[in-house]
Scaffold this motif. Sequence first.
Motif, PDB file in Angstrom:
ATOM      1  N   ILE A   1       0.853  -1.197   0.000  1.00  0.00           N
ATOM      2  CA  ILE A   1       0.000   0.000   0.000  1.00  0.00           C
ATOM      3  C   ILE A   1       0.884   1.241   0.000  1.00  0.00           C
ATOM      4  O   ILE A   1       1.822   1.327   0.791  1.00  0.00           O
ATOM      5  N   TYR A   2       0.593   2.181  -0.884  1.00  0.00           N
ATOM      6  CA  TYR A   2       1.317   3.445  -0.944  1.00  0.00           C
ATOM      7  C   TYR A   2       0.364   4.598  -0.674  1.00  0.00           C
ATOM      8  O   TYR A   2      -0.742   4.632  -1.211  1.00  0.00           O
ATOM      9  N   TYR A   3       0.803   5.507   0.156  1.00  0.00           N
ATOM     10  CA  TYR A   3       0.067   6.752   0.374  1.00  0.00           C
ATOM     11  C   TYR A   3       0.979   7.897  -0.041  1.00  0.00           C
ATOM     12  O   TYR A   3       2.141   7.947   0.378  1.00  0.00           O
ATOM     13  N   VAL A   4       0.493   8.785  -0.877  1.00  0.00           N
ATOM     14  CA  VAL A   4       1.283   9.928  -1.330  1.00  0.00           C
ATOM     15  C   VAL A   4       0.479  11.196  -1.115  1.00  0.00           C
ATOM     16  O   VAL A   4      -0.704  11.250  -1.441  1.00  0.00           O
ATOM     17  N   ARG A   5       1.110  12.212  -0.528  1.00  0.00           N
ATOM     18  CA  ARG A   5       0.465  13.521  -0.410  1.00  0.00           C
ATOM     19  C   ARG A   5       1.360  14.545  -1.079  1.00  0.00           C
ATOM     20  O   ARG A   5       2.535  14.671  -0.761  1.00  0.00           O
ATOM     21  N   MET A   6       0.787  15.265  -2.046  1.00  0.00           N
ATOM     22  CA  MET A   6       1.525  16.303  -2.765  1.00  0.00           C
ATOM     23  C   MET A   6       1.057  17.668  -2.292  1.00  0.00           C
ATOM     24  O   MET A   6      -0.140  17.882  -2.101  1.00  0.00           O
ATOM     25  N   GLY A   7       1.992  18.572  -2.120  1.00  0.00           N
ATOM     26  CA  GLY A   7       1.645  19.959  -1.826  1.00  0.00           C
ATOM     27  C   GLY A   7       1.886  20.813  -3.052  1.00  0.00           C
ATOM     28  O   GLY A   7       1.714  20.344  -4.182  1.00  0.00           O
ATOM     29  N   ASP A   8       2.299  22.047  -2.860  1.00  0.00           N
ATOM     30  CA  ASP A   8       2.531  22.938  -3.992  1.00  0.00           C
ATOM     31  C   ASP A   8       3.899  22.713  -4.624  1.00  0.00           C
ATOM     32  O   ASP A   8       4.144  23.122  -5.742  1.00  0.00           O
ATOM     33  N   SER A   9       4.805  22.069  -3.885  1.00  0.00           N
ATOM     34  CA  SER A   9       6.152  21.858  -4.396  1.00  0.00           C
ATOM     35  C   SER A   9       6.186  20.591  -5.264  1.00  0.00           C
ATOM     36  O   SER A   9       5.324  19.730  -5.153  1.00  0.00           O
ATOM     37  N   PRO A  10       7.172  20.496  -6.167  1.00  0.00           N
ATOM     38  CA  PRO A  10       7.275  19.258  -6.971  1.00  0.00           C
ATOM     39  C   PRO A  10       7.722  18.051  -6.142  1.00  0.00           C
ATOM     40  O   PRO A  10       7.709  16.933  -6.637  1.00  0.00           O
ATOM     41  N   LYS A  11       8.111  18.283  -4.898  1.00  0.00           N
ATOM     42  CA  LYS A  11       8.499  17.183  -4.022  1.00  0.00           C
ATOM     43  C   LYS A  11       7.294  16.763  -3.181  1.00  0.00           C
ATOM     44  O   LYS A  11       6.555  17.630  -2.691  1.00  0.00           O
TER      45      LYS A  11
END
Lengths: 171, 361
Positions: free
Chosen positions: B306-316
């Motif tokens: 299982i993968y959880y990813v949270r993106m913000g405004d940055s490309p990281k």
Amino acid sequence: MNILKLFYRNLTQGPSTVAFPFGPAWTPPKLRGRIRFDLPACTGCRACEQVCAPGAIRFDKTPEGLRFMMWHNSCVFCGLCNFYCPTDAIVQSDDWHLAHPTARMYEMAIRELIPYTACSACGTKTLASAPNPVGVEPPFSAEEIEQFRHLCPGCRKKALEERTPNHAPTE
Amino acid sequence: MSNFTIPVGPLHVALEEPMYFRLDVQGETIAHVDIHAGHVHRGIEYLVTKRNVFQNVVLTERVCSLCSNSHPQAYAMAIERIAGIVVPPRAQYLRAVADEVKRVASHLFNVAILAHLVGFDALFMHVMEVRERMQDVKESVFGNRMDIGANAIGGVRYDIDAQGIGYLNQQLDAIDAEVVEIIDLYRTNGSILGRTRGIGVLPHADAVDCGVVGPVARAAGIDYDLRVKAPYTAYDRLDVTVHTLPDGDVWSRAMIRLYEARTAIGLIRQCLRDLPDGPTIDSRERPSIPAGEAIARCEAPRGELIYYVRMGDSPKPERVKWRVPSFMNWDALRIMLKEAKIADIAIIVNSIDPCISCTER
């Protein structure tokens, strides 16, 4: 299957290993090995630098131009630079012979320079990089690439508009 | 009979992975197990937040060598969910091919190690030789023996032409014939049966309690495979057979892996037969990833990842968290090792196919 049958088969078929380094080692053509860099094809877009996970690729602005540097010993051979390069200026060869004495570690790099030139149309100082082919229809010919190489970004845009009057250039 | 406390691991001749077990033994029998973790922690979850979305495809691939396709695939699926990218059909099939190629190699590797731990090194060499054919496939089709680099955000990075399909099919035929013989050997050979049957039993009820996944669960009679329960990539169009066995011992887990290796070969054949034409990636241009969060799951060789990813405004990414199958499975070792003999520790630990580099990243 009886294990004795397996022993017999191994005895008659001989070893499965190769004699490397005393004989040649099999290398598939698609092997992702040593990076090769083709300076004339580089657009200087720096996509390879941005996707390089170990930071093996670096671009630096110098008084002479845009310097490209790539360290083989930092490379993890993932091939992302090759994948995202719009002109195949950076490719992976099937060469995996990278063992070297420590004394030669600083030679294990590619150092190239995209020099500055004067724009042939307006005379502005600009990088003599290949034009970006993304979205260009029909694709650039070899002569056009050389012609665009000596234009600044503004003059390139103008030349591209004149070249494809019906298509808005997509940079 | 005297009581002792003995250490096994983290560096131990019989263990393939750096785990540390503190065992209370009564004579030859294990009375209590303490599992200590953290010996190969490298801080990869932190490193992921220091690299951009595209660099992380490479970094997640290097979390673990044996499931090195599952990590970037689950990561890419999560990113694609955030950005609303649709993976082209051909890429979906090619992702399934890469997944199954890795599964065959991973399962054969674990089964080979079992033979080695049993002390049957001739069989170990033979299974590794068969696996070597799959390594050749990876090298020829993808360009690397372990980190095959099949995935990219929005699709895959490799393609197979008619010649490649012919080569793959020819290799698969050879591997399949060998795997059939290996299955027969593991089913009948006295040395294997004597050391694995009835050893390290995980009863069905305990398997459910521990929440084990992958071959460990299926060997305890739990019919759970993500490729069927929540199909991803092309699995909804493929005919996936889920194997289960009722006993939950070391032998059952080995047999499940061998059966699954054959099923995986069948799945690759299906993919190559049905491979649709078209692009292999959504766009060669690097897509911009908006802020958002997503979860993606896939069936790694060891079970559900299982993968959880949270993106913000940055490309990281702001946060990437993954739950690996070995994390669920190693808890069950307490039950498997209870009342076991000291000599069986390595065989039992190997039977969950532990991936410590995934678990401790």
